[in-house]
Design an enzyme around this catalytic site. Sequence first.
Site, PDB file in Angstrom:
ATOM      1  N   ASP A  94       0.863  -1.167   0.000  1.00  0.00           N
ATOM      2  CA  ASP A  94       0.000   0.000   0.000  1.00  0.00           C
ATOM      3  C   ASP A  94       0.910   1.230   0.000  1.00  0.00           C
ATOM      4  OD1 ASP A  94      -2.869   1.077   2.018  1.00  0.00           O
ATOM      5  OD2 ASP A  94      -2.096   1.725   0.074  1.00  0.00           O
ATOM      6  N   GLY A  97      -0.923   6.204   1.675  1.00  0.00           N
ATOM      7  CA  GLY A  97      -2.008   7.187   1.664  1.00  0.00           C
ATOM      8  C   GLY A  97      -2.868   7.062   2.909  1.00  0.00           C
ATOM      9  N   GLN A 191     -11.646   6.894  -5.204  1.00  0.00           N
ATOM     10  CA  GLN A 191     -12.184   7.501  -4.002  1.00  0.00           C
ATOM     11  C   GLN A 191     -13.584   8.069  -4.294  1.00  0.00           C
ATOM     12  OE1 GLN A 191     -11.074   7.203  -1.050  1.00  0.00           O
ATOM     13  NE2 GLN A 191      -8.929   6.580  -1.316  1.00  0.00           N
ATOM     14  N   ASP A 268      -7.882  -7.129   1.847  1.00  0.00           N
ATOM     15  CA  ASP A 268      -6.827  -7.209   2.874  1.00  0.00           C
ATOM     16  C   ASP A 268      -7.353  -6.598   4.160  1.00  0.00           C
ATOM     17  OD1 ASP A 268      -6.303  -4.171   2.145  1.00  0.00           O
ATOM     18  OD2 ASP A 268      -5.174  -4.629   3.975  1.00  0.00           O
ATOM     19  N   CYS A 306     -13.066 -26.706  11.700  1.00  0.00           N
ATOM     20  CA  CYS A 306     -11.856 -26.190  11.034  1.00  0.00           C
ATOM     21  C   CYS A 306     -10.802 -27.296  10.992  1.00  0.00           C
ATOM     22  CB  CYS A 306     -11.308 -24.982  11.810  1.00  0.00           C
ATOM     23  SG  CYS A 306      -9.750 -24.341  11.122  1.00  0.00           S
ATOM     24  N   CYS A 308      -7.544 -26.783  10.377  1.00  0.00           N
ATOM     25  CA  CYS A 308      -6.184 -26.200  10.408  1.00  0.00           C
ATOM     26  C   CYS A 308      -5.313 -26.919  11.423  1.00  0.00           C
ATOM     27  CB  CYS A 308      -6.246 -24.700  10.704  1.00  0.00           C
ATOM     28  SG  CYS A 308      -6.344 -24.237  12.429  1.00  0.00           S
ATOM     29  N   CYS A 311      -6.340 -26.280  15.068  1.00  0.00           N
ATOM     30  CA  CYS A 311      -7.557 -26.960  15.530  1.00  0.00           C
ATOM     31  C   CYS A 311      -7.388 -28.470  15.604  1.00  0.00           C
ATOM     32  CB  CYS A 311      -8.724 -26.595  14.612  1.00  0.00           C
ATOM     33  SG  CYS A 311      -9.227 -24.870  14.816  1.00  0.00           S
ATOM     34  N   HIS A 337      -4.687 -19.642  13.149  1.00  0.00           N
ATOM     35  CA  HIS A 337      -6.062 -20.115  12.926  1.00  0.00           C
ATOM     36  C   HIS A 337      -6.906 -19.059  12.203  1.00  0.00           C
ATOM     37  CE1 HIS A 337     -10.134 -21.578  13.426  1.00  0.00           C
ATOM     38  NE2 HIS A 337     -10.417 -20.376  13.879  1.00  0.00           N
TER      39      HIS A 337
HETATM   40  C1  LIG Z   1     -11.333  -2.241   9.993  1.00  0.00           C
HETATM   41  O1  LIG Z   1      -9.938  -2.201  10.292  1.00  0.00           O
HETATM   42  C2  LIG Z   1      -9.428  -0.922  10.615  1.00  0.00           C
HETATM   43  O2  LIG Z   1      -9.490  -0.067   9.491  1.00  0.00           O
HETATM   44  C3  LIG Z   1      -8.304  -0.272   8.705  1.00  0.00           C
HETATM   45  C4  LIG Z   1      -8.771  -0.985   7.492  1.00  0.00           C
HETATM   46  N1  LIG Z   1      -9.511  -0.067   6.660  1.00  0.00           N
HETATM   47  C5  LIG Z   1      -8.901   0.492   5.605  1.00  0.00           C
HETATM   48  N2  LIG Z   1      -9.521   1.345   4.763  1.00  0.00           N
HETATM   49  C6  LIG Z   1      -8.590   1.739   3.868  1.00  0.00           C
HETATM   50  C7  LIG Z   1      -8.654   2.665   2.822  1.00  0.00           C
HETATM   51  C8  LIG Z   1      -7.480   2.937   2.079  1.00  0.00           C
HETATM   52  C9  LIG Z   1      -7.466   3.941   1.047  1.00  0.00           C
HETATM   53  O3  LIG Z   1      -8.489   4.598   0.728  1.00  0.00           O
HETATM   54  N3  LIG Z   1      -6.303   4.196   0.414  1.00  0.00           N
HETATM   55  C10 LIG Z   1      -5.166   3.497   0.708  1.00  0.00           C
HETATM   56  N4  LIG Z   1      -4.028   3.795   0.023  1.00  0.00           N
HETATM   57  N5  LIG Z   1      -5.133   2.522   1.638  1.00  0.00           N
HETATM   58  C11 LIG Z   1      -6.272   2.254   2.366  1.00  0.00           C
HETATM   59  C12 LIG Z   1      -6.223   1.302   3.407  1.00  0.00           C
HETATM   60  C13 LIG Z   1      -7.373   1.055   4.165  1.00  0.00           C
HETATM   61  N6  LIG Z   1      -7.606   0.266   5.269  1.00  0.00           N
HETATM   62  C14 LIG Z   1      -7.356  -1.115   9.515  1.00  0.00           C
HETATM   63  O4  LIG Z   1      -6.069  -0.516   9.480  1.00  0.00           O
HETATM   64  C15 LIG Z   1      -7.959  -1.083  10.890  1.00  0.00           C
HETATM   65  O5  LIG Z   1      -7.497   0.032  11.624  1.00  0.00           O
END
Ligand SMILES: CO[C@@H]1O[C@H](CNc2nc3cc4c(=O)[nH]c(N)nc4cc3[nH]2)[C@@H](O)[C@H]1O
Length: 374
Positions: A94, A97, A191, A268, A306, A308, A311, A337
């Site tokens: 990533d 950003g 976005q 992810d 599960c 794994c 488990c 797990h």
């Molecule tokens: C639900 O868990 C919490 O929320 C975060 C996951 N939610 C999330 N939304 C995102 C949006 C973007 C984006 O618009 N741009 C770029 N470059 N990377 C992104 C990475 C992202 N991760 C976890 O870190 C945790 O704190």
Amino acid sequence: MAAVTYELKKTCKQSGARLGTIHTPHGSIDTPMFMPVGTLATVKTLSPEELEDMNAQIILSNTYHLWLRPGEDIVQEAGGLHSFMNWDRPILTDSGGFQVFSLSDFRNIKEEGVHFRNHISGEKLFLSPEKAMQIQNALGPDIMMALDECPPYPAEESYMKASVERTSRWAERCLEAHQNKETQGLFGIIQGGEYEHLRKQSADDLISLDFPGYAIGGLSVGEPKDVMNRVLEFTTPLLPSHKPRYLMGVGSADSLIDGAIRGVDMFDCVLPTRIARNGACMTNHGRLVVRNAAYARDFSPIDRDCNCHVCRNYSRAYIRHLIKSNETFGFRLTSYHNLYFLLDLMKKVREAIMEDRLLDFREEFFEQYGFNRP
Ligand SMILES: CO[C@@H]1O[C@H](CNc2nc3cc4c(=O)[nH]c(N)nc4cc3[nH]2)[C@@H](O)[C@H]1O
């Protein structure tokens, strides 16, 4: 030959879901799929061998964090991330950003880039599209992400419009700064928040730049699940069907299934490994907080359904004891797990798409997991 290509294999008759394969310099990836997060060049507490054992096809790492520690120059001298962390399957990084906006208590967004403070040392730093590309070119992942602004949720429409337009200009600058085009693919990030016309504007801008893949950003930032699903419903169809679609930051079982139904190929999230370190486990029958006293004498596995390694070999009582004693091995067992659970879930999703029964699978899984319970 482009570094990253997508092969659409089948579209589900019941929904917008599809089966595909992403081809990268370090191997091919069957989609829809989940990417374990290895922010600092490690999926916390687990080894590359364990990740291969559970059939992790690709892992995610992070530009912002690796820039700060150990520095992209050290990773480059090691021969890149794959050599540095001994992982020879695909890696996606990533762009930073998200971290700049979520970690830094001080940030000043300008056209040229973002001024912010290092969340560890407090020193002032500056991240531009060109710098984000230079760092990722040095780290050497198979898939890089453009530098974008992940706006806060909710955000005023006027702010969101200006932010989308800057993210589109930054995406163009990332493309111009992209080296290593034959060994590294660069994905654009859509976005626009929950504003349908801004998601369309962002998609049109980035599709005109012809990226090999597209991420849907700005979600999983605190919005209700029905808002996420609504945004997906009108955003994924805007994206080219012959390229991968990546929903960033999404990792709960229900969101993965609902994202796949709406045509998402890649996911992810830190969730599985983060909750594991708090002694919480994902199971086919709901979330199990194994550190609870109720499991002190429970010698059954975390999840009887599960298969794994954890488990099959360790009990809730033993894992609870380790977690309560703050033993690292306990966190390793819950992390293993939880990741296995999500990777296996995505395997079941792929099988359901192959048999055109993903909506039926959703109903069965939601019923068993308890998502339908009020
Ligand atoms: C639900 O868990 C919490 O929320 C975060 C996951 N939610 C999330 N939304 C995102 C949006 C973007 C984006 O618009 N741009 C770029 N470059 N990377 C992104 C990475 C992202 N991760 C976890 O870190 C945790 O704190």
